[in-house]
Design an enzyme around this catalytic site. Sequence first.
Site, PDB file in Angstrom:
ATOM      1  N   HIS A 133       0.804  -1.218   0.000  1.00 51.78           N
ATOM      2  CA  HIS A 133       0.000   0.000   0.000  1.00 51.78           C
ATOM      3  C   HIS A 133       0.840   1.272   0.000  1.00 51.78           C
ATOM      4  O   HIS A 133       1.879   1.335   0.646  1.00 51.78           O
ATOM      5  CB  HIS A 133      -0.909   0.022   1.235  1.00 51.78           C
ATOM      6  CG  HIS A 133      -2.107  -0.838   1.091  1.00 51.78           C
ATOM      7  ND1 HIS A 133      -3.141  -0.537   0.234  1.00 51.78           N
ATOM      8  CD2 HIS A 133      -2.456  -2.006   1.677  1.00 51.78           C
ATOM      9  CE1 HIS A 133      -4.062  -1.472   0.307  1.00 51.78           C
ATOM     10  NE2 HIS A 133      -3.672  -2.386   1.170  1.00 51.78           N
ATOM     11  N   ILE A 146      -1.907  -6.675  14.007  1.00 50.87           N
ATOM     12  CA  ILE A 146      -1.368  -6.268  12.698  1.00 50.87           C
ATOM     13  C   ILE A 146      -2.402  -6.559  11.625  1.00 50.87           C
ATOM     14  O   ILE A 146      -2.376  -7.595  10.966  1.00 50.87           O
ATOM     15  CB  ILE A 146      -0.028  -6.973  12.398  1.00 50.87           C
ATOM     16  CG1 ILE A 146       0.923  -6.909  13.588  1.00 50.87           C
ATOM     17  CG2 ILE A 146       0.602  -6.355  11.148  1.00 50.87           C
ATOM     18  CD1 ILE A 146       1.436  -5.532  13.954  1.00 50.87           C
TER      19      ILE A 146
HETATM   20  C1  FAD Z   1      -8.878  -9.742   3.272  1.00 45.46           C
HETATM   21  C2  FAD Z   1      -7.599  -9.086   3.679  1.00 45.46           C
HETATM   22  C3  FAD Z   1      -6.922  -8.265   2.781  1.00 45.46           C
HETATM   23  C4  FAD Z   1      -5.719  -7.646   3.136  1.00 45.46           C
HETATM   24  N1  FAD Z   1      -5.024  -6.932   2.206  1.00 45.46           N
HETATM   25  C5  FAD Z   1      -3.806  -6.423   2.522  1.00 45.46           C
HETATM   26  C6  FAD Z   1      -3.032  -5.751   1.545  1.00 45.46           C
HETATM   27  O1  FAD Z   1      -3.420  -5.665   0.376  1.00 45.46           O
HETATM   28  N2  FAD Z   1      -1.838  -5.173   1.908  1.00 45.46           N
HETATM   29  C7  FAD Z   1      -1.372  -5.278   3.185  1.00 45.46           C
HETATM   30  O2  FAD Z   1      -0.308  -4.748   3.446  1.00 45.46           O
HETATM   31  N3  FAD Z   1      -2.063  -5.953   4.120  1.00 45.46           N
HETATM   32  C8  FAD Z   1      -3.261  -6.521   3.824  1.00 45.46           C
HETATM   33  N4  FAD Z   1      -3.957  -7.223   4.774  1.00 45.46           N
HETATM   34  C9  FAD Z   1      -3.383  -7.376   6.096  1.00 45.46           C
HETATM   35  C10 FAD Z   1      -2.324  -8.481   6.161  1.00 45.46           C
HETATM   36  O3  FAD Z   1      -2.786  -9.647   5.520  1.00 45.46           O
HETATM   37  C11 FAD Z   1      -2.028  -8.806   7.602  1.00 45.46           C
HETATM   38  O4  FAD Z   1      -1.802  -7.632   8.275  1.00 45.46           O
HETATM   39  C12 FAD Z   1      -0.791  -9.688   7.775  1.00 45.46           C
HETATM   40  O5  FAD Z   1      -0.890 -10.838   6.985  1.00 45.46           O
HETATM   41  C13 FAD Z   1      -0.643 -10.038   9.224  1.00 45.46           C
HETATM   42  O6  FAD Z   1       0.410 -10.940   9.383  1.00 45.46           O
HETATM   43  P1  FAD Z   1       0.609 -11.702  10.751  1.00 45.46           P
HETATM   44  O7  FAD Z   1       1.852 -12.452  10.601  1.00 45.46           O
HETATM   45  O8  FAD Z   1       0.478 -10.752  11.867  1.00 45.46           O
HETATM   46  O9  FAD Z   1      -0.674 -12.635  10.889  1.00 45.46           O
HETATM   47  P2  FAD Z   1      -0.960 -14.119  10.381  1.00 45.46           P
HETATM   48  O10 FAD Z   1      -0.541 -14.320   9.003  1.00 45.46           O
HETATM   49  O11 FAD Z   1      -2.358 -14.426  10.717  1.00 45.46           O
HETATM   50  O12 FAD Z   1       0.028 -14.986  11.273  1.00 45.46           O
HETATM   51  C14 FAD Z   1      -0.224 -15.353  12.587  1.00 45.46           C
HETATM   52  C15 FAD Z   1       0.204 -16.782  12.733  1.00 45.46           C
HETATM   53  O13 FAD Z   1       0.190 -17.156  14.106  1.00 45.46           O
HETATM   54  C16 FAD Z   1      -0.233 -18.478  14.214  1.00 45.46           C
HETATM   55  N5  FAD Z   1      -0.739 -18.697  15.573  1.00 45.46           N
HETATM   56  C17 FAD Z   1      -1.791 -18.088  16.165  1.00 45.46           C
HETATM   57  N6  FAD Z   1      -1.952 -18.550  17.414  1.00 45.46           N
HETATM   58  C18 FAD Z   1      -0.984 -19.467  17.611  1.00 45.46           C
HETATM   59  C19 FAD Z   1      -0.635 -20.295  18.724  1.00 45.46           C
HETATM   60  N7  FAD Z   1      -1.331 -20.283  19.854  1.00 45.46           N
HETATM   61  N8  FAD Z   1       0.418 -21.129  18.583  1.00 45.46           N
HETATM   62  C20 FAD Z   1       1.144 -21.160  17.437  1.00 45.46           C
HETATM   63  N9  FAD Z   1       0.855 -20.407  16.376  1.00 45.46           N
HETATM   64  C21 FAD Z   1      -0.195 -19.562  16.452  1.00 45.46           C
HETATM   65  C22 FAD Z   1      -1.300 -18.578  13.170  1.00 45.46           C
HETATM   66  O14 FAD Z   1      -1.555 -19.915  12.771  1.00 45.46           O
HETATM   67  C23 FAD Z   1      -0.736 -17.732  12.034  1.00 45.46           C
HETATM   68  O15 FAD Z   1      -0.019 -18.487  11.089  1.00 45.46           O
HETATM   69  C24 FAD Z   1      -5.191  -7.834   4.422  1.00 45.46           C
HETATM   70  C25 FAD Z   1      -5.871  -8.667   5.328  1.00 45.46           C
HETATM   71  C26 FAD Z   1      -7.055  -9.296   4.963  1.00 45.46           C
HETATM   72  C27 FAD Z   1      -7.720 -10.212   5.924  1.00 45.46           C
END
Ligand code: FAD
Lengths: 572, 414
Positions: free
Chosen positions: A129, A420
């Site tokens: 973005h 996030i």
């Molecule tokens: C529909 C949609 C569209 C989006 N579009 C964009 C975009 O175009 N551009 C952009 O920059 N962002 C976008 N985002 C946001 C972006 O996808 C997220 O902000 C980002 O993927 C977050 O990453 P994360 O690693 O925090 O979360 P996640 O990818 O959810 O990772 C968290 C991980 O923790 C693991 N976990 C959870 N609890 C436990 C536990 N107790 N023990 C072990 N493991 C655990 C889960 O299994 C998961 O794999 C979008 C989000 C959505 C939903």
Amino acid sequence: MTFRALERRIKSISPEASASIIDGCVVLKGKCKSYSQVLECGRLAARLHSDGVVNDLYVEGLESKPMYISSIKDEELEAKSFDVCIIGAGVVGCAIAREMSRYKLSTIVVEKEYDVGLRASSRNDGMIHPGIDLRPGQRKTYYNARGNRLYDQLSKDLGFDFVRNGSYVVFDKAWNWLLLPAFIFRRIFNPIDGIRFYSRKKLAKLQGSVASWQKGAMYLPSSGIVCPYQVTISLAENAYSNGVRFSLDTAVLGMQSKDGEITSISTNRGTFKACVVINAAGVYSDIIAQMAGDRFFTIHPRKGTEAILDKEAGYLTSSVVAKIPLGDVKNHTKGGGLVRTIDGNLLVGPSAEETIEREDDSTSSSIIASLFEKHSRTVPALTQRLDITYFSGTRASTYEEDFIVRKGRRVSNIVHAAGIQSPGLTASPAIAIDVCRLALEILRAQGINARPNDSFNPKNPQRIRPSRLDDEQRDALIQKDPAYGRIVCRCEEISEGEIRDALTRPLSVMNMDSVKRRCRVTMGRCQGGFCTPAAAQLISKQAGIPMSKVRKARGYLALCPVKEAQDENQEL
Amino acid sequence: MRTRSFDVAVIGSGPAGMAAAISASDEGSSVVIIDREGRSGGVLKQCVHDGFGLERFHKRLSGPWYAQIESDEVSRRPIEVHQDTFASRIEKTPSGFSIFCSSPRGFERIDCAALIMATGCRERTSKQIAIHGTRPAGIFNAGTAQNMVNIHGILPGRKAVILGSGDIGLIMARRLSLEGCQVIGVYEAKSEPSGLARNIHQCLDDYHIPLYLGTTVTRCIGIERLEAVEVAKTDSSMHPIAGTEQIVSCDTLVISVGLIAENELIKPLGVKMDKATSAPVTDQYSMTSINGLFCTGNCRVVFDLVDTVSKTSMICGRRASQIARKASAGPAVQVVSCTDLAFVCPQVIRMPAGKVQLHFRPKKVLRDYMLTASQDGKIIGQKYYSVLRPAQMEDIEISADESQAEIRLEGESR
Ligand SMILES: Cc1cc2nc3c(=O)[nH]c(=O)nc-3n(C[C@H](O)[C@H](O)[C@H](O)COP(=O)(O)OP(=O)(O)OC[C@H]3O[C@@H](n4cnc5c(N)ncnc54)[C@H](O)[C@@H]3O)c2cc1C
Ligand SMILES: Cc1cc2nc3c(=O)[nH]c(=O)nc-3n(C[C@H](O)[C@H](O)[C@H](O)COP(=O)(O)OP(=O)(O)OC[C@H]3O[C@@H](n4cnc5c(N)ncnc54)[C@H](O)[C@@H]3O)c2cc1C
């Protein structure tokens, strides 16, 4: 708003709910009639300046499904000890893991799923973005701007595809032009590179598919696209190659602490120690904070559904076409639009629905229909006929609607990278740098001085894609290695050599869907109709298991060899 | 990069490609067949049931047997067969076409004066018919399930629901129950089965598999493996009726909801498409709107019987050979279908034509029906059908010689 006013308003929403301030946080307790009341109270509480909203309001009879935990149970990690433990292998966790691998530390990433990047990080738009819609002063804005600029180098080092194809924010009403000064003003605090404004005529020339009655557009050249799971996998591969351990199918189930310090972490694969714990658990990040005894925020999951169109629809735009997200500001989404994906398909979406489920990936036909209805107002030629698949993901939004990147409040050895939501994919490389710095500070306080990892290699082994080479190069490659000439997946033109590579790269996972995300086999218009058996056969060969034991996502692809079923029937 | 040159190149060595290659070779052309797979036969290789070749050989052959007869014929002729060879891209050249192919031998170019596309079709997927819910393992296209059972010897599951009563769905219902998988039922959104009556008897009735008409699958349920599907009654436009949902427990869903002609390779050449067949407009020799480019077999129109595929492909091969040697295509006249019919193929007729078969399907069941073809008001073909069903492809013979006027089809139920 004062606390008194908040209390009053909460009571008027639900007489059985109450608010209090505990240790600097607003804590909501009691009962509501509906989930929308729960949300309303939470949002109100966020308007009070506090250290965070802990929303424990509930609705009788309304309960979310339990977290998915792999059925694997063993002692793999029992009594082990690490310097750093990262919980969650999404794009945030993997980016942090890569930053940590620059240091000589024993780092482990625990992930409850069978592969990295399976939750929000593979279920999004893949947009890098520009950040135009973000308010100055938020952490989202800060990390987005920095993350966006890191992508060029990152994609070079890690070998994932990245294109700055720009995005058009279309004005559908003439008065939208009146917002111009606001955008220009915002740029002072939130630097966005190369912004341009196009008249209606110019827009029609540049994006012929946009409805002719649209009133012009703002163009943001710094907007880019990636394949989000390719990014996550690339980060993980690099971290792994630089010494980080990944424990998949491993769910954190609890933590033990003493005197404000986490002493051990319990999982389905044993209990172990870590000097620093990093919370990158996405939609479960508040639960992890709770386990650590450091909860000061609440995740209210927001689901987004998207449709993917055949490459045939790619002609509609080679960039991103979105509407000005006015009506969506209060929903904290970017309003969505049409996104040309890095592979040439078109993505339509996302929607934004508040839900109590943290990981409900189901889709429904009414949501898909509404996406097409909404966006065909901007691009009239958009048609559902070319839809090849759809999916949904869940954003980890907090009531403050901002990222949390900080050390624990009451626990000395945790760093949160929590809440996030969007634009977390864009922001993750910048978040990782800060989280790594915070973790090193905690280690230093414990007397551990991390030295740089001299053998750190920022680069990943090259990915070979024969169909992208020119004819002569492709021929030469096949002469050297004939496996690159045998095409297995006809729609995406993926060769046996690429599938073999996906199965032998660092951190490869012997699962149909893992191979699919690493090389696109089964991802085309026939959705694996032809190549599923052939790909399964290659996995079975590589992994040394029978085809009936090959997994697809969380389950088994097939259930048993034909012969076995026949024998059983004979016995009956 | 290696380059070879032939009069006629055929892409696909299913029954269509083999028949076309045989007749093109017999007509005196140098011929090459290109196929992605390691063995000839196309989809027939995995159709181990019988019922193939009844019209052509008056025998009930299995798919692999039928394919073997054809590939034996191919090997008796000076036809080059390139297996494991994938046609990646096609370009138009002044003298014909260039095909760029990937194979373990390298990336090569094959030039030809006439090109026959015989690339078959693919199945519609669960997403294209809007099945929602979760995405556990255990959801297959019928062709994929057939390949797993018949080629790889693995059973997709133990308790299956089949969606779609087309022939492939019916055949898979029987196949799975023979191999030890319990088939709970075949669900069909339409009020009429889509498959042939003989398959309803032989594949369902004989195995006590229930057929649920006017019912469709709306949702999948399951986290690791499919645990159940939600089914619902449908209205006359095949939309699910709210309130009629029911949960059916199963570990496998086999989807057989139609085939899509595969023509992605030639679409970029600008070939004219027919909306009704979602395939190129062709003449009675299977030639498309581009001179020298042919499209035969299931990528031209989805046929019921392989016998018809072979017959029409032979005509195609012969003509391709003539066009390769600069025969003129002749003026084209349009065939105008009538509202009762879902499509008519061929869509244009090259003159002078003589006797020509038109293939078609009705949109819905029609009884006591008379179909008339006329040109300039003159009747050039007429046929009476006691019943026409969408499940069954029918034909009508016309003879068109002189006139350049369009050919009109008109029909009425009597
Ligand atoms: C529909 C949609 C569209 C989006 N579009 C964009 C975009 O175009 N551009 C952009 O920059 N962002 C976008 N985002 C946001 C972006 O996808 C997220 O902000 C980002 O993927 C977050 O990453 P994360 O690693 O925090 O979360 P996640 O990818 O959810 O990772 C968290 C991980 O923790 C693991 N976990 C959870 N609890 C436990 C536990 N107790 N023990 C072990 N493991 C655990 C889960 O299994 C998961 O794999 C979008 C989000 C959505 C939903
Ligand atoms: C599951 C199933 C069951 C059937 N059951 C019956 C039955 O019981 N009775 C009956 O009479 N008919 C049946 N049919 C129909 C019959 O098999 C088909 O009509 C016939 O096989 C079509 O022949 P084809 O040559 O057009 O296509 P196919 O047999 O599909 O052959 C196409 C060939 O082209 C190749 N190809 C495609 N793209 C490329 C490329 N880019 N480069 C190189 N090669 C390529 C493919 O690998 C394939 O070998 C069935 C069809 C299916 C799908």
